[in-house]
Design a protein around this motif. Structure first.
Motif, PDB file in Angstrom:
ATOM      1  N   PHE A 175       4.542  -4.057  -3.918  1.00 38.09           N
ATOM      2  CA  PHE A 175       5.779  -3.315  -4.186  1.00 38.09           C
ATOM      3  C   PHE A 175       6.819  -4.222  -4.836  1.00 38.09           C
ATOM      4  CE2 PHE A 175      10.127  -2.472  -2.688  1.00 38.09           C
ATOM      5  CZ  PHE A 175      10.349  -1.246  -3.303  1.00 38.09           C
ATOM      6  N   GLN A 176       7.012  -5.417  -4.292  1.00 36.04           N
ATOM      7  CA  GLN A 176       7.999  -6.350  -4.840  1.00 36.04           C
ATOM      8  C   GLN A 176       7.650  -6.746  -6.269  1.00 36.04           C
ATOM      9  OE1 GLN A 176       7.707  -9.279  -1.722  1.00 36.04           O
ATOM     10  NE2 GLN A 176       9.567  -8.553  -0.709  1.00 36.04           N
ATOM     11  N   PHE A 177       6.348  -6.877  -6.553  1.00 36.93           N
ATOM     12  CA  PHE A 177       5.926  -7.205  -7.914  1.00 36.93           C
ATOM     13  C   PHE A 177       6.236  -6.050  -8.866  1.00 36.93           C
ATOM     14  CE2 PHE A 177       2.651  -6.693 -11.196  1.00 36.93           C
ATOM     15  CZ  PHE A 177       2.839  -7.861 -11.917  1.00 36.93           C
ATOM     16  N   LEU A 178       5.873  -4.834  -8.464  1.00 36.98           N
ATOM     17  CA  LEU A 178       6.055  -3.669  -9.339  1.00 36.98           C
ATOM     18  C   LEU A 178       7.526  -3.340  -9.572  1.00 36.98           C
ATOM     19  CD1 LEU A 178       3.234  -1.374  -7.891  1.00 36.98           C
ATOM     20  CD2 LEU A 178       3.236  -2.526 -10.110  1.00 36.98           C
ATOM     21  N   ILE A 179       8.340  -3.547  -8.552  1.00 37.47           N
ATOM     22  CA  ILE A 179       9.764  -3.235  -8.677  1.00 37.47           C
ATOM     23  C   ILE A 179      10.505  -4.347  -9.407  1.00 37.47           C
ATOM     24  CG2 ILE A 179      10.793  -4.275  -6.606  1.00 37.47           C
ATOM     25  CD1 ILE A 179      11.238  -0.620  -7.673  1.00 37.47           C
TER      26      ILE A 179
ATOM     27  N   LEU B 189      -1.627  -6.609 -15.620  1.00 36.61           N
ATOM     28  CA  LEU B 189      -1.052  -7.420 -14.541  1.00 36.61           C
ATOM     29  C   LEU B 189       0.229  -8.138 -14.980  1.00 36.61           C
ATOM     30  CD1 LEU B 189      -4.310  -9.039 -13.100  1.00 36.61           C
ATOM     31  CD2 LEU B 189      -3.225  -6.879 -12.497  1.00 36.61           C
ATOM     32  N   ALA B 190       0.690  -7.878 -16.202  1.00 37.09           N
ATOM     33  CA  ALA B 190       1.922  -8.524 -16.684  1.00 37.09           C
ATOM     34  C   ALA B 190       3.117  -8.078 -15.845  1.00 37.09           C
ATOM     35  CB  ALA B 190       2.154  -8.170 -18.150  1.00 37.09           C
ATOM     36  N   PRO B 191       4.074  -8.977 -15.597  1.00 42.36           N
ATOM     37  CA  PRO B 191       5.275  -8.601 -14.839  1.00 42.36           C
ATOM     38  C   PRO B 191       6.009  -7.456 -15.521  1.00 42.36           C
ATOM     39  CG  PRO B 191       5.156 -10.988 -15.103  1.00 42.36           C
ATOM     40  CD  PRO B 191       4.099 -10.404 -15.984  1.00 42.36           C
ATOM     41  N   PRO B 192       6.676  -6.600 -14.762  1.00 42.33           N
ATOM     42  CA  PRO B 192       7.371  -5.453 -15.363  1.00 42.33           C
ATOM     43  C   PRO B 192       8.514  -5.884 -16.265  1.00 42.33           C
ATOM     44  CG  PRO B 192       7.945  -5.675 -13.036  1.00 42.33           C
ATOM     45  CD  PRO B 192       6.827  -6.636 -13.289  1.00 42.33           C
TER      46      PRO B 192
ATOM     47  N   GLN C  60      -3.280   1.226 -15.759  1.00 38.95           N
ATOM     48  CA  GLN C  60      -1.862   1.249 -16.133  1.00 38.95           C
ATOM     49  C   GLN C  60      -1.137   0.183 -15.323  1.00 38.95           C
ATOM     50  OE1 GLN C  60      -0.567   2.825 -18.525  1.00 38.95           O
ATOM     51  NE2 GLN C  60      -1.691   4.722 -18.876  1.00 38.95           N
ATOM     52  N   GLY C  61      -0.466  -0.745 -16.029  1.00 39.96           N
ATOM     53  CA  GLY C  61       0.336  -1.752 -15.354  1.00 39.96           C
ATOM     54  C   GLY C  61       1.680  -1.195 -14.935  1.00 39.96           C
ATOM     55  N   ALA C  62       2.576  -2.067 -14.504  1.00 41.07           N
ATOM     56  CA  ALA C  62       3.883  -1.642 -13.983  1.00 41.07           C
ATOM     57  C   ALA C  62       4.663  -0.817 -15.014  1.00 41.07           C
ATOM     58  CB  ALA C  62       4.691  -2.866 -13.559  1.00 41.07           C
ATOM     59  N   ASP C  63       4.731  -1.298 -16.253  1.00 41.33           N
ATOM     60  CA  ASP C  63       5.493  -0.574 -17.279  1.00 41.33           C
ATOM     61  C   ASP C  63       4.839   0.761 -17.614  1.00 41.33           C
ATOM     62  OD1 ASP C  63       7.318  -2.612 -17.355  1.00 41.33           O
ATOM     63  OD2 ASP C  63       6.563  -3.513 -19.212  1.00 41.33           O
ATOM     64  N   GLY C  64       3.513   0.777 -17.702  1.00 43.66           N
ATOM     65  CA  GLY C  64       2.811   2.016 -17.972  1.00 43.66           C
ATOM     66  C   GLY C  64       3.027   3.031 -16.868  1.00 43.66           C
TER      67      GLY C  64
ATOM     68  N   MET D 268       0.903 -15.021  -6.699  1.00 43.65           N
ATOM     69  CA  MET D 268       0.876 -13.580  -6.900  1.00 43.65           C
ATOM     70  C   MET D 268      -0.061 -13.216  -8.053  1.00 43.65           C
ATOM     71  SD  MET D 268       1.831 -10.467  -6.347  1.00 43.65           S
ATOM     72  CE  MET D 268       3.271 -10.533  -5.273  1.00 43.65           C
ATOM     73  N   GLU D 269       0.042 -13.940  -9.150  1.00 43.93           N
ATOM     74  CA  GLU D 269      -0.789 -13.669 -10.322  1.00 43.93           C
ATOM     75  C   GLU D 269      -2.266 -13.814  -9.983  1.00 43.93           C
ATOM     76  OE1 GLU D 269      -1.335 -15.251 -14.944  1.00 43.93           O
ATOM     77  OE2 GLU D 269       0.279 -16.024 -13.680  1.00 43.93           O
ATOM     78  N   GLU D 270      -2.606 -14.868  -9.258  1.00 46.06           N
ATOM     79  CA  GLU D 270      -4.002 -15.092  -8.890  1.00 46.06           C
ATOM     80  C   GLU D 270      -4.496 -14.020  -7.919  1.00 46.06           C
ATOM     81  OE1 GLU D 270      -7.631 -16.210  -9.099  1.00 46.06           O
ATOM     82  OE2 GLU D 270      -6.060 -17.103 -10.352  1.00 46.06           O
ATOM     83  N   SER D 271      -3.627 -13.578  -7.025  1.00 40.77           N
ATOM     84  CA  SER D 271      -4.000 -12.518  -6.086  1.00 40.77           C
ATOM     85  C   SER D 271      -4.284 -11.217  -6.821  1.00 40.77           C
ATOM     86  CB  SER D 271      -2.875 -12.310  -5.065  1.00 40.77           C
ATOM     87  OG  SER D 271      -2.673 -13.456  -4.273  1.00 40.77           O
TER      88      SER D 271
END
Length: 394
Positions: free
Chosen positions: A132-136, A363-366, A31-35, A4-7
């Motif tokens: 979606f799964q990554f952002l959530i 791209l950091a995980p939420p 803006q990443g997931a938290d932003g 996922m990270e590489e994608s």
């Protein structure tokens, strides 16, 4: 998680290389997931202010709208999720915030990637559902979380462990300063740097600044710059009147702008990106730890973050230098007819490195603890009980 990270990295690299074809500014930041979640919270609070007169929103409402928002923007099925109240207004407010601050979110990057990719690029490094799964946060991995440094026990840190929240907020402040150097329109970056370290520019000063920016139809940073410069350079007929709301905050605003000016001097006058990046990070670290003891959790987190960012800047510079393909059109490309055509090149290579660093941060995980992220993060450095980004904007 590694796949996922590489994608995500592949998607972002293609976007950054080709974005000049569709964006007005080559300094647009992501803006990443938290932003994204914080902008959504502010958008919902803003709509509530318009509709009901109260700038605020319940955490449960934000989290409920978050899932619907992600599915809707990714054009995935959301039939089983209730439509948030005033959703169309919220989407409009969210989109306006991004446009106003010269930012895009990860879903925008995903959508533009498919439009911008060329034949040699991967057809689809990840699907809409995977994003979606990554952002959530559904695919978040425990192994991904970096081990936290052990801190000596102090009266303010009896557990002896650096808080993940402190680590996260300190890193965000560092990156917010770097983001302002790349994209001065980024109002969220300014919100995290204006009073960090403490310059007596809390809620009242931020509110006065936002009103002034709104009246001038400009960014927060440009409003600060214009106001301070007018006082420094303006004559009696040009300087802002004594009754101007920002007058009472001039000391703190001057301190803030002087610090940013120092950082911009480093950016423009240090040719080597590795050296420039190291100096910038060191300057931010020095500002954040000033007056703090060596055992203070903020001091330790700043030390750790500074070391990590310097190493990553060095690695990114090495990769960009060795890249055969190159990174496309660089940011801050000077116009041939510009008065400062020669000096406009100063800092271009460093900006490219900083943009790559900021793209990685996006791209950091939420954050796992959404309540902590949305309710407490802004209080970490200055210890203001109950302070948060929403309160700051209220």
């Amino acid at each position: 998680m590694v796949v996922m990270e590489e994608s995500l990295r592949t998607m972002t690299r293609v976007f950054r290389r080709e974005c000049h074809r569709v964006l007005d500014s080559e300094r647009t930041t992501i803006q990443g997931a938290d932003g994204m979640l914080m902008v959504l919270q502010l958008a919902m609070a803003g709509v509530n202010k318009q509709e009901y007169g109260d700038f605020g929103v319940a955490l449960s409402e934000v989290l409920a709208a978050w899932k619907y928002f992600l599915l809707d923007k990714l054009q995935l099925s959301h039939n089983d999720i209730p439509l948030p109240q005033n959703y169309d207004l919220i989407r409009k407010e969210y989109d306006c915030f991004l446009k106003r601050t010269n930012t895009v979110d990860l879903i925008d990057v995903f959508i533009m990637f498919k439009e911008l990719r060329i034949n040699e690029d991967p057809e689809e490094p990840l699907t809409a559902m995977q994003l979606f799964q990554f952002l959530i946060g559904e695919k978040e991995s425990l192994e991904k979380m970096e081990s936290l440094p052990v801190c000596p026990a102090t009266p303010s840190n009896k557990a002896g462990i650096c808080s993940p929240q402190i680590q996260r907020v300190i890193r965000r402040v560092f990156c917010s300063y770097l983001s302002l150097l790349v994209n001065s329109k980024n109002d969220l970056a300014l919100a995290y740097t204006l009073d960090n370290p403490n310059r007596s520019l809390g809620h009242i000063a931020f509110t006065d600044l936002r009103h002034a920016a709104c009246n001038n139809a400009s960014s927060l940073f440009l409003t600060v710059t214009s106001f301070v410069r007018a006082i420094q350079l303006g004559g009696k007929g040009y300087a802002p009147p004594e009754s101007h709301p920002l007058r009472k905050h001039i000391k703190g605003l001057l301190e803030f702008l002087n610090f940013v000016d120092q950082c911009q001097d480093v950016l423009g006058e240090t040719p080597n990106p590795r050296e420039a990046g190291s100096k910038l990070v060191s300057s931010i670290r020095a500002a954040l730890v000033k007056g703090r003891s060596g055992g203070d959790p903020v001091y330790l987190a700043a030390e750790d973050t500074a070391k990590s960012l310097k190493e990553r800047i060095s690695q990114i510079h090495t990769m960009q230098t060795q890249s055969v393909v190159g990174t496309g059109i660089s940011p801050a490309r000077p116009k041939a007819y510009a008065i400062n055509h020669c000096t406009a090149y100063g800092g271009r290579e460093t900006v490219k490195v900083l943009m790559a660093l900021l793209d990685e941060e996006a791209l950091a995980p939420p954050c796992r603890n959404k309540a902590e992220l949305l309710s407490d993060d802004h209080a970490v450095l200055n210890g203001n009980a109950g302070a948060c980004l929403l309160t700051l904007y209220k």
